[in-house]
Design a protein around this motif. Structure first.
Motif, PDB file in Angstrom:
ATOM      1  N   ARG A  12       0.830  -1.215   0.000  1.00 16.90           N
ATOM      2  CA  ARG A  12       0.000   0.000   0.000  1.00 16.90           C
ATOM      3  C   ARG A  12       0.860   1.260   0.000  1.00 16.90           C
ATOM      4  NH1 ARG A  12      -2.822  -3.255   3.792  1.00 16.90           N
ATOM      5  NH2 ARG A  12      -1.600  -2.248   5.418  1.00 16.90           N
ATOM      6  N   ARG A  16       1.101   4.042  -3.099  1.00 19.81           N
ATOM      7  CA  ARG A  16       0.755   5.450  -2.847  1.00 19.81           C
ATOM      8  C   ARG A  16       1.921   6.372  -3.193  1.00 19.81           C
ATOM      9  NH1 ARG A  16      -2.426   9.267  -3.683  1.00 19.81           N
ATOM     10  NH2 ARG A  16      -2.413  10.907  -2.124  1.00 19.81           N
ATOM     11  N   PHE A  84       0.677   2.590   4.413  1.00 18.34           N
ATOM     12  CA  PHE A  84      -0.290   3.634   4.091  1.00 18.34           C
ATOM     13  C   PHE A  84      -1.651   3.101   4.484  1.00 18.34           C
ATOM     14  CE2 PHE A  84      -3.206   5.984   1.299  1.00 18.34           C
ATOM     15  CZ  PHE A  84      -2.826   7.279   1.608  1.00 18.34           C
ATOM     16  N   THR A  86      -5.855   3.823   5.287  1.00 20.76           N
ATOM     17  CA  THR A  86      -7.028   4.642   5.021  1.00 20.76           C
ATOM     18  C   THR A  86      -8.154   4.168   5.930  1.00 20.76           C
ATOM     19  OG1 THR A  86      -6.365   4.829   2.707  1.00 20.76           O
ATOM     20  CG2 THR A  86      -8.638   5.390   3.227  1.00 20.76           C
TER      21      THR A  86
END
Length: 126
Positions: A12, A16, A84, A86
């Motif tokens: 991830r 990104r 990363f 979210t």
């Protein structure tokens, strides 16, 4: 520390970083990561575009991303995994750092203890 990466990336984080670098307004060689003094817990992580490697910097290539490590940050970042994440309210890079001893409530400031020579030896042998 031959063969040992100071920092590694999750899939991830790598995806990104690649997306952010693709949108940069100038050629970018990689991402520069470091630490600086400040914040309620004592230190915070820093990230910036890097147009070239600076003298004395470690360079890590992981999952197609080049990361330059500020020489003053190496002992603080040894063994760190950059991710990363979210969730419903935010999207952010997260540093999973075995040298981190505490963090403030907002997560922007951390306390980090430098890796010891014993830890360096153990990490290099891993």
């Amino acid at each position: 520390m031959s063969g040992f990466k100071v920092i590694s990336l999750t899939d991830r984080a790598a995806e990104r970083i690649k997306a952010i670098m693709a949108e940069a307004d100038r050629p970018i060689a990689g991402l520069r990561v470091g630490v600086k003094n400040g914040g309620c817990a004592g230190m915070s992580y820093t990230m910036e575009y890097a147009e070239a490697r600076k003298a004395g910097e470690d360079m890590v290539e992981d999952r197609g991303v080049t990361v330059f490590i500020d020489p003053k940050a190496v002992l603080f970042l040894l063994g760190t995994e950059m991710d990363f994440k979210t969730d419903k309210l935010s999207a952010q890079f997260v540093f999973n750092n075995p040298n981190q001893t505490s963090a403030c409530g907002c997560g922007e400031s951390v306390a980090i203890t430098p890796a010891t020579p014993d830890r360096l030896s153990a990490a290099g042998a891993a």
